[in-house]
Design a protein around this motif. Structure first.
Motif, PDB file in Angstrom:
ATOM      1  N   TYR A 171      42.498  40.296  53.877  1.00 22.06           N
ATOM      2  CA  TYR A 171      43.779  40.842  54.536  1.00 22.06           C
ATOM      3  C   TYR A 171      43.607  42.288  53.676  1.00 22.06           C
ATOM      4  N   PHE A 172      43.992  42.109  52.464  1.00 23.51           N
ATOM      5  CA  PHE A 172      44.193  43.396  51.908  1.00 23.51           C
ATOM      6  C   PHE A 172      43.149  44.328  52.225  1.00 23.51           C
ATOM      7  N   SER A 173      41.863  44.120  52.336  1.00 26.17           N
ATOM      8  CA  SER A 173      40.957  44.994  52.719  1.00 26.17           C
ATOM      9  C   SER A 173      41.227  45.731  54.013  1.00 26.17           C
ATOM     10  N   LYS A 174      42.011  45.177  54.716  1.00 29.71           N
ATOM     11  CA  LYS A 174      42.375  45.579  56.084  1.00 29.71           C
ATOM     12  C   LYS A 174      43.746  46.260  56.003  1.00 29.71           C
ATOM     13  N   GLY A 175      44.426  46.459  55.025  1.00 27.61           N
ATOM     14  CA  GLY A 175      45.532  46.967  54.771  1.00 27.61           C
ATOM     15  C   GLY A 175      46.742  46.300  54.965  1.00 27.61           C
ATOM     16  N   GLU A 176      46.520  44.868  55.158  1.00 24.76           N
ATOM     17  CA  GLU A 176      47.632  43.920  55.739  1.00 24.76           C
ATOM     18  C   GLU A 176      48.213  43.052  54.531  1.00 24.76           C
ATOM     19  N   SER A 177      49.283  42.700  54.550  1.00 25.63           N
ATOM     20  CA  SER A 177      50.025  41.837  53.788  1.00 25.63           C
ATOM     21  C   SER A 177      50.072  40.324  53.962  1.00 25.63           C
ATOM     22  N   VAL A 178      50.260  39.398  53.144  1.00 20.03           N
ATOM     23  CA  VAL A 178      50.208  38.293  53.179  1.00 20.03           C
ATOM     24  C   VAL A 178      51.542  37.377  52.480  1.00 20.03           C
ATOM     25  N   LEU A 179      51.700  36.273  52.885  1.00 22.42           N
ATOM     26  CA  LEU A 179      52.705  35.345  52.033  1.00 22.42           C
ATOM     27  C   LEU A 179      51.853  34.381  51.523  1.00 22.42           C
ATOM     28  N   ALA A 180      52.527  33.670  50.417  1.00 24.90           N
ATOM     29  CA  ALA A 180      51.985  32.651  49.517  1.00 24.90           C
ATOM     30  C   ALA A 180      53.153  31.772  49.329  1.00 24.90           C
ATOM     31  N   CYS A 181      53.023  30.234  48.978  1.00 29.01           N
ATOM     32  CA  CYS A 181      53.939  29.329  48.760  1.00 29.01           C
ATOM     33  C   CYS A 181      53.000  28.492  47.858  1.00 29.01           C
ATOM     34  N   THR A 182      53.954  27.815  46.898  1.00 30.25           N
ATOM     35  CA  THR A 182      53.500  26.728  46.307  1.00 30.25           C
ATOM     36  C   THR A 182      54.858  25.823  45.846  1.00 30.25           C
ATOM     37  N   GLY A 183      54.686  24.678  44.975  1.00 33.80           N
ATOM     38  CA  GLY A 183      55.791  24.052  44.554  1.00 33.80           C
ATOM     39  C   GLY A 183      55.646  23.940  43.190  1.00 33.80           C
ATOM     40  N   HIS A 184      56.780  23.391  42.380  1.00 35.09           N
ATOM     41  CA  HIS A 184      56.712  23.180  40.973  1.00 35.09           C
ATOM     42  C   HIS A 184      55.763  22.014  40.620  1.00 35.09           C
ATOM     43  N   TYR A 185      54.594  22.371  40.983  1.00 33.18           N
ATOM     44  CA  TYR A 185      53.653  21.322  40.532  1.00 33.18           C
ATOM     45  C   TYR A 185      52.463  22.022  39.466  1.00 33.18           C
ATOM     46  N   GLY A 186      52.018  20.850  38.685  1.00 25.28           N
ATOM     47  CA  GLY A 186      51.099  21.557  37.516  1.00 25.28           C
ATOM     48  C   GLY A 186      51.830  22.683  36.777  1.00 25.28           C
ATOM     49  N   ASN A 187      51.012  23.560  36.102  1.00 24.72           N
ATOM     50  CA  ASN A 187      51.681  24.703  35.414  1.00 24.72           C
ATOM     51  C   ASN A 187      51.568  25.968  36.476  1.00 24.72           C
ATOM     52  N   TRP A 188      52.652  25.903  37.242  1.00 26.31           N
ATOM     53  CA  TRP A 188      52.939  26.894  38.170  1.00 26.31           C
ATOM     54  C   TRP A 188      53.007  28.434  37.521  1.00 26.31           C
ATOM     55  N   GLU A 189      53.564  28.258  36.343  1.00 24.87           N
ATOM     56  CA  GLU A 189      53.835  29.542  35.596  1.00 24.87           C
ATOM     57  C   GLU A 189      52.492  30.064  35.254  1.00 24.87           C
ATOM     58  N   LEU A 190      51.765  29.383  34.575  1.00 19.67           N
ATOM     59  CA  LEU A 190      50.541  29.766  34.069  1.00 19.67           C
ATOM     60  C   LEU A 190      49.473  30.220  35.264  1.00 19.67           C
ATOM     61  N   CYS A 191      49.615  29.501  36.498  1.00 24.65           N
ATOM     62  CA  CYS A 191      48.838  29.978  37.549  1.00 24.65           C
ATOM     63  C   CYS A 191      49.216  31.284  38.111  1.00 24.65           C
ATOM     64  N   MET A 192      50.723  31.446  38.342  1.00 26.66           N
ATOM     65  CA  MET A 192      51.189  32.572  38.551  1.00 26.66           C
ATOM     66  C   MET A 192      50.903  33.884  37.851  1.00 26.66           C
ATOM     67  N   LEU A 193      50.661  33.569  36.514  1.00 27.85           N
ATOM     68  CA  LEU A 193      50.347  34.747  35.595  1.00 27.85           C
ATOM     69  C   LEU A 193      48.868  35.015  35.855  1.00 27.85           C
ATOM     70  N   ALA A 194      47.883  34.067  36.206  1.00 29.45           N
ATOM     71  CA  ALA A 194      46.774  34.223  36.479  1.00 29.45           C
ATOM     72  C   ALA A 194      46.339  35.144  37.633  1.00 29.45           C
ATOM     73  N   LEU A 195      47.492  34.696  38.516  1.00 28.46           N
ATOM     74  CA  LEU A 195      47.236  35.229  39.877  1.00 28.46           C
ATOM     75  C   LEU A 195      47.100  36.749  39.819  1.00 28.46           C
ATOM     76  N   GLY A 196      48.055  37.281  39.188  1.00 29.52           N
ATOM     77  CA  GLY A 196      48.079  39.015  38.923  1.00 29.52           C
ATOM     78  C   GLY A 196      46.859  39.354  38.285  1.00 29.52           C
ATOM     79  N   ALA A 197      45.967  38.519  37.533  1.00 29.52           N
ATOM     80  CA  ALA A 197      44.849  38.879  36.932  1.00 29.52           C
ATOM     81  C   ALA A 197      43.603  38.780  37.880  1.00 29.52           C
ATOM     82  N   ASN A 198      43.906  38.262  39.134  1.00 31.27           N
ATOM     83  CA  ASN A 198      42.898  38.160  40.105  1.00 31.27           C
ATOM     84  C   ASN A 198      42.921  38.870  41.432  1.00 31.27           C
ATOM     85  N   LEU A 199      44.085  39.308  41.622  1.00 29.60           N
ATOM     86  CA  LEU A 199      44.395  39.952  42.832  1.00 29.60           C
ATOM     87  C   LEU A 199      44.191  41.452  42.751  1.00 29.60           C
TER      88      LEU A 199
END
Length: 289
Positions: free
Chosen positions: A107-135
């Motif tokens: 979607y990003f390659s087409k210039g489009e935006s997305v939404l994402a959701c999750t819950g307070h499950y597992g280490n959501w904080e660490l996973c969100m930190l890693a998301l920034g390093a992947n996107l």
């Protein structure tokens, strides 16, 4: 002034702790588990009640086993979040693996935006930190600011180390509008308890009448952006996989509250599979009382 002084001392202590390897921090966590569970009993009544109401089919022995596993994970979570202050990009990417994130990138390659959701499950904080390093594009994470402004500033610096941008809940729509011409991902942790004023809708979740927030669905219907669910899996101690699952790719084609129901169905499925990794100490059903 005294409160500020204690806050700064606390932050310095947490920074020093973060310099230890995570294996050592996990050892500290296990030491903390015993007094926290057996002596202090931190929110033990809340955890037990939440588990009993959520799993009425389980006997007392099964409930206590989940409870103990939760507390062991809870102290791990505390020290893993502390480690976020100094964790390297290399170690972060080793500990958190994203699967199927290429769907978002398409979607990003087409210039489009997305939404994402999750819950307070597992280490959501660490996973969100890693998301920034992947996107390849910015991830805007919707959150509720802390009441302590000193800790809020410190924690915000940690959470944004690898490119994420944190947006206070009340500023969500304003930021969505401000970034409408740029490919982005807005991320919601949508299992928080709404205030009584925000509690406009409720559904059946974990065998209970549950008031829910509708922010994700409202933004999705206004923008028609595809929604992905981040399904967090605890692989082993300190290691996670995040499965990027399509939740709804055409929001405007959905029925009323269908998106919200889908979100909680995804979350309930993960909790029922491995129940100990959800935040059971949260007073999730306080509006029912």
């Amino acid at each position: 002034m005294i409160k500020k002084g204690f806050s700064h001392i606390g932050i310095f202590f947490l920074y020093v702790l973060s310099l230890f390897p995570l294996t050592i921090l996990h050892f500290f966590a296990r030491l903390l588990y015993y007094p926290l569970y057996y002596l202090i009993g931190y929110r033990k009544k809340v955890v037990r009640e939440n588990l009993e109401m959520s799993f009425p089919e389980k006997n007392n022995k099964q409930i206590i086993q989940i409870e103990k596993t939760f507390y062991k994970y809870f102290v791990d979570l505390i020290f893993e979040v502390i480690k976020m202050s100094t964790i390297s990009r290399k170690e972060l990417l080793k500990r958190v693996k994203f699967n199927n994130l290429d769907q978002v990138e398409s979607y990003f390659s087409k210039g489009e935006s997305v939404l994402a959701c999750t819950g307070h499950y597992g280490n959501w904080e660490l996973c969100m930190l890693a998301l920034g390093a992947n996107l390849s594009e910015p991830a805007y994470v919707i959150y509720k600011p802390l009441s302590n402004h000193i800790f809020e500033k410190w924690f915000l610096q940690i959470r944004t180390r690898f490119g994420n941008i944190f947006v206070a809940m009340r500023q969500t729509l304003r930021m969505v509008i401000a970034t409408k011409d740029t490919p982005t991902m807005f991320c919601f942790a949508s299992d928080q308890t709404p205030t009584r004023e925000e509690a406009q809708y409720a559904l059946h979740f974990l065998n209970q009448h549950t008031a829910v927030l509708l922010g994700l669905e409202k933004i999705a219907l206004q923008t028609n952006r595809p929604i992905f669910y981040f399904d967090v899996v605890s692989v082993k101690r300190g290691y996670y996989e995040v499965n990027c699952l399509p939740l709804c790719l055409a929001p405007k084609e959905t029925k009323d509250h269908e998106i919200t129901h889908l979100l909680f169905e995804f979350l309930a499925k993960r909790i029922n599979t491995s129940p100990a990794f959800w935040l059971w100490s949260h007073r999730r059903w306080k509006l029912n009382k």
